[in-house]
Design a protein around this motif. Sequence first.
Motif, mmCIF file in Angstrom:
data_model
loop_
_atom_site.group_PDB
_atom_site.id
_atom_site.type_symbol
_atom_site.label_atom_id
_atom_site.label_comp_id
_atom_site.label_asym_id
_atom_site.label_seq_id
_atom_site.Cartn_x
_atom_site.Cartn_y
_atom_site.Cartn_z
ATOM 1 N N ASN A 155 0.828 -1.201 0.000
ATOM 2 C CA ASN A 155 0.000 0.000 0.000
ATOM 3 C C ASN A 155 0.865 1.255 0.000
ATOM 4 O OD1 ASN A 155 -2.332 1.397 -0.002
ATOM 5 N ND2 ASN A 155 -2.769 1.160 2.179
ATOM 6 N N ASN A 156 0.341 2.300 -0.605
ATOM 7 C CA ASN A 156 0.994 3.602 -0.603
ATOM 8 C C ASN A 156 2.400 3.602 -1.187
ATOM 9 O OD1 ASN A 156 -1.131 5.106 0.418
ATOM 10 N ND2 ASN A 156 -0.682 4.403 2.506
ATOM 11 N N ARG A 157 2.615 2.791 -2.156
ATOM 12 C CA ARG A 157 3.858 2.877 -2.906
ATOM 13 C C ARG A 157 3.513 3.003 -4.382
ATOM 14 N NH1 ARG A 157 8.912 1.682 -0.919
ATOM 15 N NH2 ARG A 157 8.939 0.972 1.235
ATOM 16 N N THR A 158 4.357 3.674 -5.104
ATOM 17 C CA THR A 158 4.103 3.862 -6.526
ATOM 18 C C THR A 158 4.791 2.756 -7.315
ATOM 19 O OG1 THR A 158 3.985 6.236 -6.212
ATOM 20 C CG2 THR A 158 4.337 5.448 -8.456
ATOM 21 N N ASP B 15 -0.298 -3.924 3.756
ATOM 22 C CA ASP B 15 0.541 -2.920 4.421
ATOM 23 C C ASP B 15 1.982 -3.431 4.428
ATOM 24 O OD1 ASP B 15 0.766 -4.748 6.513
ATOM 25 O OD2 ASP B 15 -1.048 -3.952 7.470
ATOM 26 N N ALA B 16 2.894 -2.571 4.877
ATOM 27 C CA ALA B 16 4.319 -2.849 4.683
ATOM 28 C C ALA B 16 4.725 -4.193 5.286
ATOM 29 C CB ALA B 16 5.159 -1.719 5.289
ATOM 30 N N GLU B 17 4.291 -4.471 6.542
ATOM 31 C CA GLU B 17 4.731 -5.728 7.177
ATOM 32 C C GLU B 17 4.196 -6.934 6.419
ATOM 33 O OE1 GLU B 17 3.014 -3.747 10.681
ATOM 34 O OE2 GLU B 17 3.938 -2.701 8.991
ATOM 35 N N THR B 18 2.899 -6.935 6.179
ATOM 36 C CA THR B 18 2.317 -8.093 5.513
ATOM 37 C C THR B 18 2.994 -8.334 4.189
ATOM 38 O OG1 THR B 18 0.305 -7.085 6.338
ATOM 39 C CG2 THR B 18 0.066 -9.161 5.153
ATOM 40 N N HIS B 19 3.250 -7.251 3.484
ATOM 41 C CA HIS B 19 3.855 -7.408 2.178
ATOM 42 C C HIS B 19 5.262 -7.971 2.302
ATOM 43 C CE1 HIS B 19 4.116 -6.833 -2.099
ATOM 44 N NE2 HIS B 19 5.290 -6.249 -1.949
ATOM 45 N N ALA B 20 6.001 -7.450 3.266
ATOM 46 C CA ALA B 20 7.359 -7.943 3.462
ATOM 47 C C ALA B 20 7.327 -9.434 3.796
ATOM 48 C CB ALA B 20 8.057 -7.157 4.574
ATOM 49 N N ALA B 21 6.381 -9.816 4.627
ATOM 50 C CA ALA B 21 6.272 -11.227 4.996
ATOM 51 C C ALA B 21 5.958 -12.066 3.762
ATOM 52 C CB ALA B 21 5.182 -11.404 6.050
ATOM 53 N N TRP B 22 5.067 -11.545 2.945
ATOM 54 C CA TRP B 22 4.707 -12.284 1.729
ATOM 55 C C TRP B 22 5.919 -12.433 0.812
ATOM 56 C CZ3 TRP B 22 4.833 -10.890 -3.435
ATOM 57 C CH2 TRP B 22 4.225 -11.810 -4.317
ATOM 58 N N VAL B 23 6.669 -11.331 0.692
ATOM 59 C CA VAL B 23 7.850 -11.378 -0.174
ATOM 60 C C VAL B 23 8.838 -12.411 0.362
ATOM 61 C CG1 VAL B 23 9.874 -10.088 -0.937
ATOM 62 C CG2 VAL B 23 7.617 -9.024 -1.011
ATOM 63 N N ALA B 24 9.057 -12.377 1.677
ATOM 64 C CA ALA B 24 10.014 -13.308 2.271
ATOM 65 C C ALA B 24 9.584 -14.747 2.027
ATOM 66 C CB ALA B 24 10.133 -13.036 3.773
ATOM 67 N N GLU B 25 8.316 -14.978 2.201
ATOM 68 C CA GLU B 25 7.811 -16.340 2.088
ATOM 69 C C GLU B 25 7.906 -16.865 0.657
ATOM 70 O OE1 GLU B 25 3.481 -18.319 2.695
ATOM 71 O OE2 GLU B 25 4.035 -16.686 4.076
ATOM 72 N N ASN B 26 7.777 -15.974 -0.301
ATOM 73 C CA ASN B 26 7.687 -16.427 -1.685
ATOM 74 C C ASN B 26 8.947 -16.240 -2.504
ATOM 75 O OD1 ASN B 26 4.735 -17.298 -2.335
ATOM 76 N ND2 ASN B 26 4.624 -15.553 -0.939
ATOM 77 N N THR B 27 9.945 -15.609 -1.912
ATOM 78 C CA THR B 27 11.164 -15.409 -2.682
ATOM 79 C C THR B 27 11.774 -16.768 -3.008
ATOM 80 O OG1 THR B 27 11.562 -13.299 -1.625
ATOM 81 C CG2 THR B 27 13.444 -14.372 -2.692
#
Lengths: 262, 588, 189
Positions: A152-155, A221-233
């Motif tokens: 969220n809130n990123r371009t 939001d930032a945390e959830t997204h970071a967690a998702w990225v970590a999990e799926n990298t």
Amino acid sequence: MSGFFEFFRVDYFDPLIEVASSYAADIDGLIWLVLLLVGFWFLLAQGVFFWFILKYRAQPGRRAEYIDGKKKRHKRWITVPHLLVLVCDVLIIVISFNVWYKIKMDLPDNPDGGVIRVIGQQWAWTFQHPGADRELDTDDDIFMVDELHVENNRTYHFELQSTDVLHSFSVPVWRIKQDAIPGRTITGWFRPTETGEFDVQCAEICGFGHGVMAARVWIEDAETHAAWVAENTPATAAAAMEAAMPTPTVAAAAAPGGHGGH
Amino acid sequence: MVEPAVDLTHGEAHDDHADHGPQGWLKYLWSTDHKVIAMQYMFTGMFMALVGGFMAYVFRMQLAFPGINVPGFGAVSPGEYNALVTNHGTIMIFWVAMPVLLAAFGNYLIPLMIGADDMVFPKINRLSFQVFFVSTIVILASLFVEGGGFAGAWTAYPPLSADSTYNLTDLGSTLWVIGVGLEFVAFLLGGINFITTLMNSRAPGMRAFDVPIVVWMIVVASILFMLSVGPLLAGAIMLIFDQTLGTGFFDPGMGGDPILWQHLFWFFGHPEVYVVLLPAMGVVVEIITTFARKKLFAYRTVIFTIVATGVLSFFVWAHHQFIAGIDPRMANIFTITTLLISVPIAELCFIYIATLYGGSIRLTTPMLWALAFVAEFLIGGVTGIFLGAAGADIYFHDTYFVLAHFHYTFFPIAIIGTFAAFTYWFPKMFGKMMDERLGKIHFWLTIIPFNMIFIPLFVLGMGGQHRRIYNYDQFPDLAGGVFQDMRELATWSLLIMLAAQFIFFYNCWKTARSGPRASKNPWKANSLEWTTESPPPHGNWHHLRMPVVYRGPYEYSVPDREDDYWPQNEPDGAPLQVVDDDTGEQGR
Amino acid sequence: MRPIATTRAATGTATGKLAVWWVLASEVVIFGGLLASYVMFRLGHPEWADAAAVTNTHIGAFNTWVLLTSSLTAVLAHQAAERGDGRKAAKFLYFTIGGAAVFILVKTYEWWYEISHGYTITSNGFWAFYYTAAGLHAFHVIAGAVIMAFVARDAARGRELHRVELIGIYWHFVDIVWIFLFPLLYIAK
Ligand code: HEA
Ligand code: HEA
Ligand code: CUA
Ligand SMILES: [Cu+2]
């Protein structure tokens, strides 16, 4: 000047459909403006129309008037409104230009979310997420079929491609829509402003499975997204390439409720 | 008709109008009489309207009740759904709106209204229908070939339409292109006839501005068609080659460009919407002037506005492609031209409303249809402005908002306008008066459901529902709930509307059997078709008494005249009876 | 048998002539659409020049000359018809038809040569346009020649002499289309 255009940013259509991107309110505002101007003329025309029908119903003994519309005094009932319609047109054109420019002609530089590659193909969307480094075409890119995850809130910029026929990348809550054309890469941008899970549709008929070319976008939001990225990298680049192979069979895509799955 | 006692030989023409051609039903197939050809077009169009309506019924049932066995059709697969939508659109435009409004009424009205006995090229006219008839068979056959009918939308965007590995309807797509191409050829042949007939064969005394507006509109529409369809015909050839020979005109892999087709298609496609709009607009003029007993407000301005609309319509096509990947700067130009076109059309609408002012309005069935046309078309027109503003079209493109927009234009044109014309000229065409009460019931049971179908679709479009999607269960944001209720409402309304059409057919049947005979001029209208028998004989008027024109067609309620109408062929000051006189000598 | 409508001429121009002009207007947009598409593509694909280099400009030029000559005989036919000399008009029309035949024969040879060297309609975009545009034009040549044969037959018997002029107008159009095609397909290399 920008204050003038700010005036037209509204979210009156929120009850019908969320406003979840930075420019959704611009589009809604434009729609609202058109609704006001055109609605005014529409109601006026219909009002006069029905009033005349009621008022001038045939009555015994009354004869219709003979008006050829050539006299100035009569003609101005047409010419004046038509000039005013022209004025309304100009206003709509100006606001529309502004919205169009912002969304389709201007590309904000340095997207802080990164670049996402969106690939349409019969009948699934492949999303190449930039991964933790926010750089596209690196080893940590995350490939997903029919699943788009953004913070969220990123371009973001997106690169839209198609491998076979025309598709159209449409996310109604963002008010974004762009056709994907085989052989070309089309760039655009978006900036999500509200977390949640929403529909991604294919808006251009693309054959048998057009109706099931459904995807979902998760705005996190930032945390959830970071967690998702970590999990799926992906662990290795090879794994990343594996994931890049979308499910091509009709059967898989056409299975009921087959959105977002793989 | 009473044959005059006069010896015909002195009118050096041998009796052209006796039927020398084949007899029996063959007579109808090979007739060169413009009225017979008009009927052929009309009944083919009416049949195709039922086919298109049936298709709408099938896919609307699927949308409202996904997965059910649609009575009369069965379960609808995604491929079938696409084919139904595609051919519904194609048929409704090219086999209903065009043949009925342009070809049927054009053929019927042009010679009668300009006081000629036929088209200038009757054989080309017949050829036009024959080509059209073949095209009808081709498009209908395409639905039943292996793989099913073409399913790539009526716009047929390549690469989908160009390659059977993409569209999975090998033969269907080729037959579709051939069918549409033949249909275009038929209308080119017909159009040349319309244009030259109006230019050259007007009755003595009829100046350009004495021609009834509907004739002007049909002819301007034919010119628009003729000048816009060429590129698409070329495109159709390229598309067929792509499909069958394997060329790559539209295949990016072979150096082609899929967007080229879109330009060729819409360069025709947008003028095409005015091609069907104008005849309907013209029909409405004839009807409202007759039943309001009013002179048309600003006749010449009407002509200028339609010419302006026609010219502008060549410069707006890319508003269908705002987000199709064209240069975004182009969108700005096309937004300007698109919005400008609202000016002449608004002017037309205002003129119609102004014509009612001070009238003496009789709400007969044709008048109801004509007034409904104006009221409903306004909705379709103003919603076009939302789409013309490129910024808003980003959201609306290919949603049901677009769909509702163009049904609010097309339905008034192809269905409402057609019923208006049909009920208005029915006495002339068939010599009987239709039942007014049944006509009004049919009217209301068509109009109310029509709005109840498409207003929900506007809302669905604003909610983000896209076109050509066979089942919304795939999209959680739009499945179920109020959205599904609206889909069902639309479908139920359609069922009511379809059922109401039986009233119409019953009315036709009843009238044909036992309707009261129509006089020459039951509506007391001015234009020339009302000065001959109902139905007109072969040759329209006796050839020694072809009409001569003294004034324009809208001289209603002229002050200081006893009658509130003044037929175009009545010499100044002469008593009315001369027109009805059948003896032949004093004819002109 | 003609309806009265056909005998009227409110514009002062014969209806047949008007009709031919409208036919040509619709033809112009057909060819216009095709050629405009070609030009747009050609500008976007400079490499098509290589393919264009294969076409034989000399043969093309010869065919241009053939068509121009046949247009001339069409004009002569018209003049003869104006004087009421149907026999002569027919003779000139047969000359024109002969020109059409030569044109088509040369074209057949050209295509045969090109196809047998592997340049077919599917080879690339240039060849696709080449065969489509020239093919559509050749179709018009053949159709024109056939109609002309009927007109000539009537003219020889002194009937429907006005049609000699009409078919002539059409023939000039076919000629003019070629004058656009020739430089676009042959000369621009
Ligand atoms: C006969 C049919 C018809 C008619 C008359 C029109 C008329 C108009 N149409 Fe429509 N249109 C279609 C049939 C028609 N259209 C179809 C079939 C499609 C979809 C094709 C497809 O994709 O399948 C379409 C799609 C379509 C689009 C593309 C949408 C998209 O796909 O994204 C656009 C965009 O500009 C558009 C605009 C307009 C405009 C501006 C008019 C104007 O002509 C309307 C002008 C009339 C008025 C404006 C009303 C009168 C004026 C007033 C009462 C005054 C007040 C007005 C102002 C202040 C401006 N139309
Ligand atoms: C003239 C044009 C026309 C007409 C009249 C209609 C009529 C109707 N249309 Fe259609 N429609 C299109 C043109 C038209 N449509 C086009 C172009 C498309 C787009 C196709 C595409 O996407 O490719 C489309 C698509 C379309 C869709 C979208 C499907 C999708 O995208 O998934 C839907 C959905 O509801 C729909 C519904 C209807 C309905 C319910 C009617 C009803 O109004 C039908 C009711 C019909 C009747 C009631 C017939 C009555 C007539 C007579 C009885 C004959 C009278 C004749 C004489 C007197 C001579 N139409
Ligand atoms: Cu992809 Cu529709
Ligand atoms: Cu348009």
